[in-house]
Scaffold this motif. Sequence first.
Motif, mmCIF file in Angstrom:
data_model
loop_
_atom_site.group_PDB
_atom_site.id
_atom_site.type_symbol
_atom_site.label_atom_id
_atom_site.label_comp_id
_atom_site.label_asym_id
_atom_site.label_seq_id
_atom_site.Cartn_x
_atom_site.Cartn_y
_atom_site.Cartn_z
ATOM 1 N N VAL A 136 44.543 -15.861 -10.082
ATOM 2 C CA VAL A 136 43.552 -15.443 -9.030
ATOM 3 C C VAL A 136 42.363 -14.684 -9.727
ATOM 4 O O VAL A 136 41.155 -14.939 -9.278
ATOM 5 C CB VAL A 136 44.238 -14.840 -7.777
ATOM 6 C CG1 VAL A 136 43.252 -14.214 -6.874
ATOM 7 C CG2 VAL A 136 45.151 -15.760 -7.207
ATOM 8 N N ALA A 162 48.414 -15.955 0.707
ATOM 9 C CA ALA A 162 47.091 -15.473 0.008
ATOM 10 C C ALA A 162 46.929 -13.839 0.179
ATOM 11 O O ALA A 162 46.439 -13.330 -0.884
ATOM 12 C CB ALA A 162 45.989 -16.026 0.923
ATOM 13 N N THR A 163 47.716 -13.272 1.108
ATOM 14 C CA THR A 163 47.641 -11.944 1.313
ATOM 15 C C THR A 163 48.207 -11.227 0.018
ATOM 16 O O THR A 163 47.867 -10.294 -0.638
ATOM 17 C CB THR A 163 48.574 -11.550 2.512
ATOM 18 O OG1 THR A 163 47.904 -12.155 3.621
ATOM 19 C CG2 THR A 163 48.495 -9.836 2.774
ATOM 20 N N ASN A 164 49.279 -11.875 -0.286
ATOM 21 C CA ASN A 164 49.967 -11.375 -1.659
ATOM 22 C C ASN A 164 48.906 -11.464 -2.599
ATOM 23 O O ASN A 164 48.820 -10.607 -3.664
ATOM 24 C CB ASN A 164 51.364 -12.455 -1.889
ATOM 25 C CG ASN A 164 52.407 -12.038 -0.933
ATOM 26 O OD1 ASN A 164 52.273 -10.808 -0.347
ATOM 27 N ND2 ASN A 164 53.422 -12.893 -1.017
ATOM 28 N N PHE A 165 48.403 -12.570 -3.011
ATOM 29 C CA PHE A 165 47.485 -12.862 -4.100
ATOM 30 C C PHE A 165 46.356 -12.022 -3.880
ATOM 31 O O PHE A 165 45.851 -11.689 -4.979
ATOM 32 C CB PHE A 165 47.310 -14.475 -4.150
ATOM 33 C CG PHE A 165 48.539 -15.121 -4.185
ATOM 34 C CD1 PHE A 165 49.825 -14.837 -4.699
ATOM 35 C CD2 PHE A 165 48.498 -16.520 -3.505
ATOM 36 C CE1 PHE A 165 50.999 -15.485 -4.379
ATOM 37 C CE2 PHE A 165 49.685 -17.382 -3.589
ATOM 38 C CZ PHE A 165 50.851 -16.798 -4.050
ATOM 39 N N ILE A 166 45.913 -11.827 -2.861
ATOM 40 C CA ILE A 166 44.740 -10.963 -2.912
ATOM 41 C C ILE A 166 44.858 -9.465 -3.516
ATOM 42 O O ILE A 166 43.965 -9.016 -4.528
ATOM 43 C CB ILE A 166 44.161 -10.671 -1.586
ATOM 44 C CG1 ILE A 166 43.580 -12.054 -0.883
ATOM 45 C CG2 ILE A 166 42.899 -9.752 -1.386
ATOM 46 C CD1 ILE A 166 43.066 -11.872 0.580
ATOM 47 N N GLN A 206 48.906 -23.471 -11.676
ATOM 48 C CA GLN A 206 48.707 -22.171 -11.959
ATOM 49 C C GLN A 206 48.472 -21.863 -13.550
ATOM 50 O O GLN A 206 47.446 -21.167 -13.870
ATOM 51 C CB GLN A 206 49.694 -21.362 -11.548
ATOM 52 C CG GLN A 206 49.477 -19.918 -11.351
ATOM 53 C CD GLN A 206 50.871 -19.314 -10.532
ATOM 54 O OE1 GLN A 206 51.424 -19.992 -9.835
ATOM 55 N NE2 GLN A 206 51.344 -18.268 -11.399
ATOM 56 N N GLY A 228 45.774 -10.087 -7.341
ATOM 57 C CA GLY A 228 44.377 -10.526 -8.027
ATOM 58 C C GLY A 228 43.386 -9.391 -8.159
ATOM 59 O O GLY A 228 42.734 -8.950 -9.262
ATOM 60 N N SER A 252 42.684 -16.789 -3.590
ATOM 61 C CA SER A 252 43.962 -16.232 -3.256
ATOM 62 C C SER A 252 44.353 -17.459 -2.300
ATOM 63 O O SER A 252 45.419 -18.002 -2.088
ATOM 64 C CB SER A 252 43.841 -15.071 -2.545
ATOM 65 O OG SER A 252 43.794 -13.951 -3.515
ATOM 66 N N GLY A 288 48.504 -13.237 -9.676
ATOM 67 C CA GLY A 288 47.162 -12.158 -9.513
ATOM 68 C C GLY A 288 46.502 -12.444 -10.937
ATOM 69 O O GLY A 288 45.388 -12.414 -10.598
ATOM 70 N N ILE A 301 38.007 -13.598 -5.415
ATOM 71 C CA ILE A 301 39.320 -13.329 -5.562
ATOM 72 C C ILE A 301 39.919 -13.670 -4.235
ATOM 73 O O ILE A 301 41.138 -14.508 -4.006
ATOM 74 C CB ILE A 301 39.801 -11.770 -5.691
ATOM 75 C CG1 ILE A 301 39.738 -11.524 -7.250
ATOM 76 C CG2 ILE A 301 41.200 -11.570 -5.194
ATOM 77 C CD1 ILE A 301 39.548 -10.083 -7.561
ATOM 78 N N ALA A 335 54.467 -13.129 -7.727
ATOM 79 C CA ALA A 335 53.154 -12.995 -7.152
ATOM 80 C C ALA A 335 52.177 -12.065 -8.113
ATOM 81 O O ALA A 335 51.194 -12.191 -8.080
ATOM 82 C CB ALA A 335 53.211 -12.434 -5.879
#
Lengths: 322, 376
Positions: free
Chosen positions: B295, B65-69, B339, B72, B310, B292, B306, B288
């Motif tokens: 997300v 989730a950290t990556n996608f935050i 996705q 995003g 995420s 984004g 977001i 990733a």
Amino acid sequence: MDFADLIQILAATVRLSVPLIFTALAGLYAERSGIFDIGLEGKMLFSAFSAASVATVTGSAWLGLFAGILTGVLLSLLHGFASITQRGNQIISGVAINFIASGLTILLGNAWFGQGGRTPQLPNTARFTEITLPFAADIAPIPFIGPLYSGLISGQNILVYLAFLAVPFTWWVLYRTRFGLRVRAVGENPGAVDTAGISVAWLRYRALICCGILAGFAGTYLSIAQSAGFIREMSAGKGYIALAALVFAKWKPLNVLLTCLLFGFLDAASIRLQGIIIPGFGEVPVQLIQALPYILTVILLAGFIGKAIPPKAGGVPYVKER
Amino acid sequence: MSVPLGTLPRWVNFGLLPLLNVAVAFAISGLVVLFIGENPIEAVKYLVAGALGDGEGIAFTLYYATNFIFTGLAVAVAFHGGLFNIGGEGQVYLGGLGVAFAALALDRYMPWYITAVLATAAAFAFGAAWAFIPAWLQAKRGSHIVITTIMFNFIAAALMVYLLVNVIKQPGNMSPQTRLFEEGGQLPKLGWLMQVFGLDIGAAPFNVSFLIALVAAFAVWLLIWRTRFGFEIRTMGTNATAAVYAGIPYVKTVVVTMLISGGLSGMMALNPVMGDAGKLQIDFPAGAGFVGIAVALMGRSHPVGIVIASILFGVLYQGGAALAFDMPNISREVIILIQGLVILFAGALEHMFRPALIVLFAPKPKSVAASAAGAA
């Protein structure tokens, strides 16, 4: 490097540029009608999968081609539904198609054939194989012309010849038919087309169907002509290179052919140039040659070599009245 | 086609409609699973158990989730300015280079928190620099930013392979990667945070960059809705012509918006490079940058949305691996399909259900009468 080497590189250039030619022409129909198509990559990939699957099951390359085309058209219609009927964002719809193709091909391939997303190796009878043109063996000993004819012009599969025929055909459709005139018009000024009593939506749908057919050819070429089966992610960014080629060709069919041959040549040369040292420059990084199509396209887009003017109404959904 | 007029209540517009879009995306994914002869409800069970069943699963979920935050937020900032930054992948890649430079230079001399600050700055700067040329070309020369950012993804991939293979590879090592960062170049894991909730982090690489991501989300909210520049970004995104007419400098706004967007993408590199692998490797962004987009669309470009989206995608990424293990017939790539469907329904088809919802929920009799009276 002697003449035989050159012929080999040129033959590789032709083989590598065929999917680019089909795909770039596919994008040309869509974008000249005012629909951006980022989803070319996904259409090519999914068509490749369908063609290989159907060829595996039926053993017929022609049915594979039909399945590939059908897949391309269906994905195009999905793109059309989102961007024409629902007036959604065309870029987002294209990105979505790329992801759906990427995920669904592996998912279905794994479930159906159980080889981790590949399709089984195809026998030559279920593929488009090389066609030897008449007299190829007879002419071969003649210097210069012989190798050129037997090594480059002869011995390609039928889709290669179709790709090179598709270019003048697209030119003819676009510049010499009523449909082509209208496609070009609807990409520049849909309001004018609408005023003339022609349905903007139906015209764009038809342009997208043309796009899907050509993308289907591209995918089919990848999986059952160039190779003998589908491999996961086998389009490997070719859809994006074709998109770059389309921009580089300034949305004109004959330019598309030249650009795709150039990009195909860079691809073929990058494999050959590995480790070769150019005097006064040192070793050329392979990665630089691989990135060259993209770099050239950016430079062109920046307006430093000529000017790339996209169709004026591209990317804007048409709203009849408000 | 006639679209019924009327404005939807806020809870429908920002709650029900996006929820409906995402639900349809998941329903179709379920049908695909059914189509290949598996039970979708069973699949969801495995997926959720893998992602949220124990402390390690949750920590992995939050790591993804950290990556996608980060990515995003990057896409969302550009969206607010009416720009489509599809180049997150390349910006993340370059951001990794910044992180690696900072970590390689400092890890033997500084504690991690000093390295982390400089690595964050370097990641932001490198990501932003990679977004600069497409931004400048869009603003000054009218080159379509979607095409240029796609091109820059590929150029970034080629450049990074070249650098990793020929320039910054650790001597004596066959694989193209940097040397392992020492302790001063690694972000500490968040085991203590998991322990607060009585959970065990296990081997999950859940680390401090999650907290940095949350700070970034708050900063983006401040920027977009509480600063003058944020207002200018949103004005330009709504109507660029009106923005220019109102005296908002077009070139500066486009370029700075894209620099922020690229910088946020670049910061994502902290998580896999400094927080997990402890070295720079080929292909570490692993798509990733593209997640984004999904997300940002699902979260409707709002930082809160977001973060929620995420985490949902983190569940998919972590649970997808468990699912593929438990149900071999469903490969891990089912999450890429989901996705794509989320992007399709929450993005391109976001207005498909609007007419129906307007018929159902819009308070029309009064407003129609009022507007008719106003027109007369």
